[in-house]
Scaffold this active site. Structure first.
Site, PDB file in Angstrom:
ATOM      1  N   LYS A 134       4.623  22.283 -10.445  1.00  0.00           N
ATOM      2  CA  LYS A 134       5.978  22.064 -10.959  1.00  0.00           C
ATOM      3  C   LYS A 134       6.017  22.304 -12.467  1.00  0.00           C
ATOM      4  O   LYS A 134       5.215  21.724 -13.196  1.00  0.00           O
ATOM      5  CB  LYS A 134       6.398  20.624 -10.616  1.00  0.00           C
ATOM      6  CG  LYS A 134       7.714  20.201 -11.232  1.00  0.00           C
ATOM      7  CD  LYS A 134       8.094  18.769 -10.894  1.00  0.00           C
ATOM      8  CE  LYS A 134       9.291  18.337 -11.723  1.00  0.00           C
ATOM      9  NZ  LYS A 134       9.618  16.915 -11.555  1.00  0.00           N
ATOM     10  N   ILE A 155       6.602   7.367 -10.718  1.00  0.00           N
ATOM     11  CA  ILE A 155       5.149   7.375 -10.532  1.00  0.00           C
ATOM     12  C   ILE A 155       4.465   7.384 -11.904  1.00  0.00           C
ATOM     13  O   ILE A 155       3.460   6.704 -12.121  1.00  0.00           O
ATOM     14  CB  ILE A 155       4.718   8.568  -9.648  1.00  0.00           C
ATOM     15  CG1 ILE A 155       5.297   8.367  -8.233  1.00  0.00           C
ATOM     16  CG2 ILE A 155       3.202   8.707  -9.600  1.00  0.00           C
ATOM     17  CD1 ILE A 155       5.143   9.561  -7.307  1.00  0.00           C
ATOM     18  N   ALA A 168       7.974  14.188  -6.516  1.00  0.00           N
ATOM     19  CA  ALA A 168       7.992  15.051  -7.702  1.00  0.00           C
ATOM     20  C   ALA A 168       7.429  14.263  -8.871  1.00  0.00           C
ATOM     21  O   ALA A 168       7.704  13.076  -9.008  1.00  0.00           O
ATOM     22  CB  ALA A 168       9.414  15.506  -8.003  1.00  0.00           C
ATOM     23  N   VAL A 170       9.325   8.216  -0.068  1.00  0.00           N
ATOM     24  CA  VAL A 170       9.796   9.269  -0.973  1.00  0.00           C
ATOM     25  C   VAL A 170       8.961   9.169  -2.261  1.00  0.00           C
ATOM     26  O   VAL A 170       8.086   8.333  -2.366  1.00  0.00           O
ATOM     27  CB  VAL A 170      11.307   9.137  -1.287  1.00  0.00           C
ATOM     28  CG1 VAL A 170      12.146   9.649  -0.146  1.00  0.00           C
ATOM     29  CG2 VAL A 170      11.658   7.691  -1.625  1.00  0.00           C
ATOM     30  N   THR A 203      10.342   9.984 -12.809  1.00  0.00           N
ATOM     31  CA  THR A 203       9.590   9.164 -13.766  1.00  0.00           C
ATOM     32  C   THR A 203       8.875   7.957 -13.151  1.00  0.00           C
ATOM     33  O   THR A 203       8.027   7.353 -13.809  1.00  0.00           O
ATOM     34  CB  THR A 203      10.540   8.648 -14.861  1.00  0.00           C
ATOM     35  OG1 THR A 203      11.760   8.227 -14.258  1.00  0.00           O
ATOM     36  CG2 THR A 203      10.814   9.712 -15.888  1.00  0.00           C
ATOM     37  N   GLN A 247      -1.902  28.541 -21.622  1.00  0.00           N
ATOM     38  CA  GLN A 247      -1.849  27.415 -20.677  1.00  0.00           C
ATOM     39  C   GLN A 247      -0.405  26.953 -20.484  1.00  0.00           C
ATOM     40  O   GLN A 247       0.303  26.750 -21.459  1.00  0.00           O
ATOM     41  CB  GLN A 247      -2.637  26.238 -21.246  1.00  0.00           C
ATOM     42  CG  GLN A 247      -4.095  26.526 -21.479  1.00  0.00           C
ATOM     43  CD  GLN A 247      -4.925  26.367 -20.215  1.00  0.00           C
ATOM     44  OE1 GLN A 247      -4.446  25.821 -19.233  1.00  0.00           O
ATOM     45  NE2 GLN A 247      -6.143  26.855 -20.244  1.00  0.00           N
ATOM     46  N   SER A 281       1.175  -3.509   5.181  1.00  0.00           N
ATOM     47  CA  SER A 281       1.632  -3.646   6.555  1.00  0.00           C
ATOM     48  C   SER A 281       2.164  -2.315   7.063  1.00  0.00           C
ATOM     49  O   SER A 281       3.171  -1.805   6.556  1.00  0.00           O
ATOM     50  CB  SER A 281       2.745  -4.708   6.604  1.00  0.00           C
ATOM     51  OG  SER A 281       3.505  -4.544   7.755  1.00  0.00           O
ATOM     52  N   LEU A 289       8.613  -0.022  -7.787  1.00  0.00           N
ATOM     53  CA  LEU A 289       9.923  -0.457  -7.306  1.00  0.00           C
ATOM     54  C   LEU A 289      10.098  -1.973  -7.421  1.00  0.00           C
ATOM     55  O   LEU A 289      11.204  -2.461  -7.605  1.00  0.00           O
ATOM     56  CB  LEU A 289      10.128   0.004  -5.861  1.00  0.00           C
ATOM     57  CG  LEU A 289       9.995   1.530  -5.673  1.00  0.00           C
ATOM     58  CD1 LEU A 289      10.107   1.911  -4.202  1.00  0.00           C
ATOM     59  CD2 LEU A 289      11.027   2.290  -6.499  1.00  0.00           C
ATOM     60  N   GLY A 329       0.814  -1.216   0.000  1.00  0.00           N
ATOM     61  CA  GLY A 329       0.000   0.000   0.000  1.00  0.00           C
ATOM     62  C   GLY A 329       0.843   1.259   0.000  1.00  0.00           C
ATOM     63  O   GLY A 329       0.567   2.207   0.725  1.00  0.00           O
TER      64      GLY A 329
HETATM   65  P1  FAD Z   1       6.710   1.261  -1.236  1.00  0.00           P
HETATM   66  O1  FAD Z   1       6.373   2.673  -0.971  1.00  0.00           O
HETATM   67  O2  FAD Z   1       7.965   0.716  -0.650  1.00  0.00           O
HETATM   68  O3  FAD Z   1       5.501   0.392  -0.738  1.00  0.00           O
HETATM   69  C1  FAD Z   1       5.619  -0.983  -0.510  1.00  0.00           C
HETATM   70  C2  FAD Z   1       4.390  -1.463   0.206  1.00  0.00           C
HETATM   71  O4  FAD Z   1       4.466  -2.868   0.341  1.00  0.00           O
HETATM   72  C3  FAD Z   1       4.222  -0.891   1.609  1.00  0.00           C
HETATM   73  O5  FAD Z   1       2.864  -0.618   1.858  1.00  0.00           O
HETATM   74  C4  FAD Z   1       4.675  -2.045   2.500  1.00  0.00           C
HETATM   75  O6  FAD Z   1       4.094  -2.010   3.758  1.00  0.00           O
HETATM   76  C5  FAD Z   1       4.172  -3.219   1.682  1.00  0.00           C
HETATM   77  N1  FAD Z   1       4.845  -4.467   1.996  1.00  0.00           N
HETATM   78  C6  FAD Z   1       6.122  -4.835   1.724  1.00  0.00           C
HETATM   79  N2  FAD Z   1       6.344  -6.080   2.214  1.00  0.00           N
HETATM   80  C7  FAD Z   1       5.192  -6.493   2.755  1.00  0.00           C
HETATM   81  C8  FAD Z   1       4.775  -7.688   3.447  1.00  0.00           C
HETATM   82  N3  FAD Z   1       5.623  -8.690   3.656  1.00  0.00           N
HETATM   83  N4  FAD Z   1       3.519  -7.741   3.884  1.00  0.00           N
HETATM   84  C9  FAD Z   1       2.629  -6.739   3.696  1.00  0.00           C
HETATM   85  N5  FAD Z   1       2.965  -5.593   3.070  1.00  0.00           N
HETATM   86  C10 FAD Z   1       4.223  -5.485   2.631  1.00  0.00           C
HETATM   87  N6  FAD Z   1       9.200   8.608  -7.995  1.00  0.00           N
HETATM   88  C11 FAD Z   1       8.712   9.703  -8.612  1.00  0.00           C
HETATM   89  O7  FAD Z   1       7.842   9.585  -9.482  1.00  0.00           O
HETATM   90  N7  FAD Z   1       9.165  10.940  -8.254  1.00  0.00           N
HETATM   91  C12 FAD Z   1      10.156  11.126  -7.367  1.00  0.00           C
HETATM   92  O8  FAD Z   1      10.513  12.265  -7.065  1.00  0.00           O
HETATM   93  C13 FAD Z   1      10.736   9.981  -6.772  1.00  0.00           C
HETATM   94  N8  FAD Z   1      11.741  10.101  -5.880  1.00  0.00           N
HETATM   95  C14 FAD Z   1      12.298   8.959  -5.353  1.00  0.00           C
HETATM   96  C15 FAD Z   1      13.422   9.064  -4.541  1.00  0.00           C
HETATM   97  C16 FAD Z   1      14.047   7.913  -4.066  1.00  0.00           C
HETATM   98  C17 FAD Z   1      15.264   8.038  -3.233  1.00  0.00           C
HETATM   99  C18 FAD Z   1      13.492   6.638  -4.364  1.00  0.00           C
HETATM  100  C19 FAD Z   1      14.114   5.389  -3.819  1.00  0.00           C
HETATM  101  C20 FAD Z   1      12.368   6.541  -5.143  1.00  0.00           C
HETATM  102  C21 FAD Z   1      11.777   7.686  -5.665  1.00  0.00           C
HETATM  103  N9  FAD Z   1      10.679   7.602  -6.504  1.00  0.00           N
HETATM  104  C22 FAD Z   1      10.191   8.714  -7.110  1.00  0.00           C
HETATM  105  C23 FAD Z   1      10.002   6.331  -6.709  1.00  0.00           C
HETATM  106  C24 FAD Z   1       8.762   6.317  -5.821  1.00  0.00           C
HETATM  107  O9  FAD Z   1       9.152   6.477  -4.481  1.00  0.00           O
HETATM  108  C25 FAD Z   1       8.001   5.022  -6.001  1.00  0.00           C
HETATM  109  O10 FAD Z   1       7.714   4.853  -7.363  1.00  0.00           O
HETATM  110  C26 FAD Z   1       6.694   5.081  -5.260  1.00  0.00           C
HETATM  111  O11 FAD Z   1       6.846   5.528  -3.964  1.00  0.00           O
HETATM  112  C27 FAD Z   1       6.041   3.735  -5.253  1.00  0.00           C
HETATM  113  O12 FAD Z   1       6.676   2.873  -4.352  1.00  0.00           O
HETATM  114  P2  FAD Z   1       6.037   1.471  -4.073  1.00  0.00           P
HETATM  115  O13 FAD Z   1       4.605   1.669  -3.796  1.00  0.00           O
HETATM  116  O14 FAD Z   1       6.411   0.556  -5.193  1.00  0.00           O
HETATM  117  O15 FAD Z   1       6.823   0.928  -2.800  1.00  0.00           O
END
Ligand code: FAD
Length: 492
Positions: free
Chosen positions: A78, A340, A50, A47, A338, A147, A39, A327, A13
């Site tokens: 932005k 998101i 942007a 993070v 990029t 625009q 969880s 990720l 989530g």
């Molecule tokens: P996460 O946010 O890590 O979410 C993972 C989820 O899985 C969490 O809810 C966690 O609780 C759950 N989970 C994991 N294991 C389990 C388990 N065993 N049981 C139950 N739940 C579990 N993107 C942009 O577009 N713009 C930006 O400026 C940007 N900056 C970034 C900067 C950094 C340093 C990094 C590393 C990334 C950045 N990103 C950016 C990428 C962006 O952060 C991700 O694309 C976005 O947050 C999505 O992450 P996610 O949902 O895949 O993972």
């Protein structure tokens, strides 16, 4: 409808999980039944603040009201990214979201601009771009006579909560708990259910892996490997910290190069997001932290948070009945904001190819080919920022000397030799993006298209002058960005 609904289970989530939930419930709610497992104990990466302009179209698909979203997430607007110190300390350019100049079918604007520059009658390239000029002036408005093309900076935690509240209000089932085991079908290997630490079992037909860098389903369970791109994208750590704002919010992200990577500054309504991205081979965590804390403006609001990552891509984002997003499916580092966007395009592809008849090799192959192509184009664009530098430190020398992908090599040669830039089919970055970054990173084309010489120099100078004057006038009519944000969020 008589056919049973497809049971979709979203694991995770973070931003990816909640965006998936929002799109599927909104657009396919009559056909699918969505459950999200997350969880709080594990938490999110925290993070990702942007964005790029494509987010606005996606927000329309999930039915977000813009003002409501801006208020709820502390968002600002932005217009692009300012790259500071990238070619050498003291250098600066803006990669804006706007079109640069006016092109003709025979030749893009840069050919005309290069001709005028040779004549001594051209202004810097960003004088011909509305968004770049508005960013430099710190001005912004939605609507009006011209625009602007814009995106947002927002608070990642608030964004996920905002999406969650909306999804839950529309009936999505959320289960809190840690996924302890993934159950597979003994014959097909397809995922059958997630087993939580509480022993609860969540069964489904299609599983979306949004577990972040853990890649619990696609990686750990299905064993799909990761193609490492660290030889092209060497940064592998980030430290993020939030600070109190010290002045009006700028309508752009700052990406400031340092000795072994770069730092971001992302202005929100209620705070500044800061971070440092670096390669652990060239900078220790302690040194990175000192560099970050020594350069932030404003009181720090939290302890710096270390994030380890490996740039690259999951060999297959869709395998059997599992689709990995964000990720879990790959990461090309945050330089051009990029990730998101890539979640959003993957989700629209998923909806278009949705496996109502069950996942098939043909569907997943199509999805994977598109995802790969898209990510490789983005990768090349980002590698270019690192490669085209004239800095002197070991990290930057290594970036300059590295073997870059052939696709990128060919693109740079085309611009360097003949000033041509292009946007490939289905490619995210447009000609104006390639142009702004290649010129900004110091590439000087050797030639330009002779069509630019069909116009007498005085006429060319006049046309360019009028264009720049028109843009400057439009920018003067815009309000200050901070004033616009204040008015926008407080309007009734
Ligand atoms: P996460 O946010 O890590 O979410 C993972 C989820 O899985 C969490 O809810 C966690 O609780 C759950 N989970 C994991 N294991 C389990 C388990 N065993 N049981 C139950 N739940 C579990 N993107 C942009 O577009 N713009 C930006 O400026 C940007 N900056 C970034 C900067 C950094 C340093 C990094 C590393 C990334 C950045 N990103 C950016 C990428 C962006 O952060 C991700 O694309 C976005 O947050 C999505 O992450 P996610 O949902 O895949 O993972």
């Amino acid at each position: 409808m008589d056919t049973p609904k497809t049971r979709v289970v979203i694991a995770g989530g973070g931003t990816a999980g909640w965006l998936a939930a929002a799109l599927l419930t909104r657009q396919l709610g009559k056909l699918v039944d969505v459950t999200l497992v997350e969880s709080e104990e594990i938490g999110t990466v925290g993070v990702g603040e942007a964005t790029i302009p494509t987010i606005r179209a996606f927000h329309a698909l999930i039915g977000l009201d813009e003002r409501d979203f801006v208020r709820a997430t502390g968002a600002t607007f932005k217009l692009g990214i300012a790259f500071e110190n990238w070619t050498r300390p003291g250098s600066r350019y803006i990669h804006s979201f706007g079109d640069v100049g006016k092109s003709t079918w025979m030749g893009d604007f840069q050919h005309f601009w290069l001709a005028a520059r040779q004549d001594g009658s051209a202004s810097p390239i960003d004088a011909y771009c509305y968004e770049a000029q508005a960013a430099e002036a710190g001005r912004f408005a939605i609507g009006g006579d011209a625009q602007v093309n814009y995106a947002y900076h927002f608070d990642a935690g608030r964004y996920a909560r905002y999406l969650r509240e909306r999804c839950e209000a529309s009936g999505l089932k959320r289960i809190e708990g840690r996924i302890a085991r993934v159950e597979q079908d003994g014959e097909s290997g397809e995922i059958v259910a997630l087993e939580l630490a509480s022993a609860e079992r969540v069964a489904g037909d299609l599983f979306i892996d949004c577990t972040g860098f853990r890649a619990l389903l696609i990686g750990e369970t299905l064993g799909i490997g990761y193609e490492d791109w660290s030889h092209w994208l060497p940064s592998n750590r980030a430290l993020a910290v939030q600070t109190r704002s010290t002045g009006p919010a700028l309508p752009y992200t700052r990406a400031i190069a340092h000795q072994a990577g770069w730092q971001w500054r992302i202005p929100l309504q209620h705070r500044m997001g800061n971070g440092i991205v670096y390669s652990a081979d060239y900078l220790s965590d302690d040194a990175a932290q000192a560099l970050l804390l020594g350069s932030v403006e404003g009181e720090t609001l939290v302890e710096p948070r270390l994030i380890r990552f490996a740039t690259g891509r999951r060999m297959r984002a869709w395998e059997k009945n599992c689709v990995a997003l964000s990720l879990a499916s790959g990461f090309v580092e945050p330089l051009e904001s990029t990730s998101i966007h890539l979640v959003m395009t993957a989700l629209t592809r998923l909806v278009q190819l949705f496996p109502f008849g069950g996942s098939t090799p043909a569907i997943s192959a199509r999805f994977n080919a598109m995802a790969r192509h898209e990510l490789e184009d983005v990768r090349d664009f980002i590698v270019m920022h690192y490669h085209l530098n004239a800095r002197d430190e070991p990290f930057w020398r290594a970036c300059r000397e590295m073997q870059i992908p052939d696709t990128l090599k060919a693109r740079i040669a085309l611009f360097e030799e003949d000033a041509h830039a292009y946007q490939g089919a289905d490619e995210l970055f447009r000609v104006s993006s390639w142009l702004q970054v290649m010129l900004g990173q110091g590439v000087t084309p050797a030639r330009f298209h002779a069509v630019a010489r069909l116009m007498p120099p005085a006429q060319l100078a006049g046309a360019l002058g009028d264009l720049a004057k028109g843009i400057a006038g439009q920018v003067r009519r815009l309000p200050a960005h901070q004033a616009f944000v204040d008015r926008y969020v407080s309007a009734t």
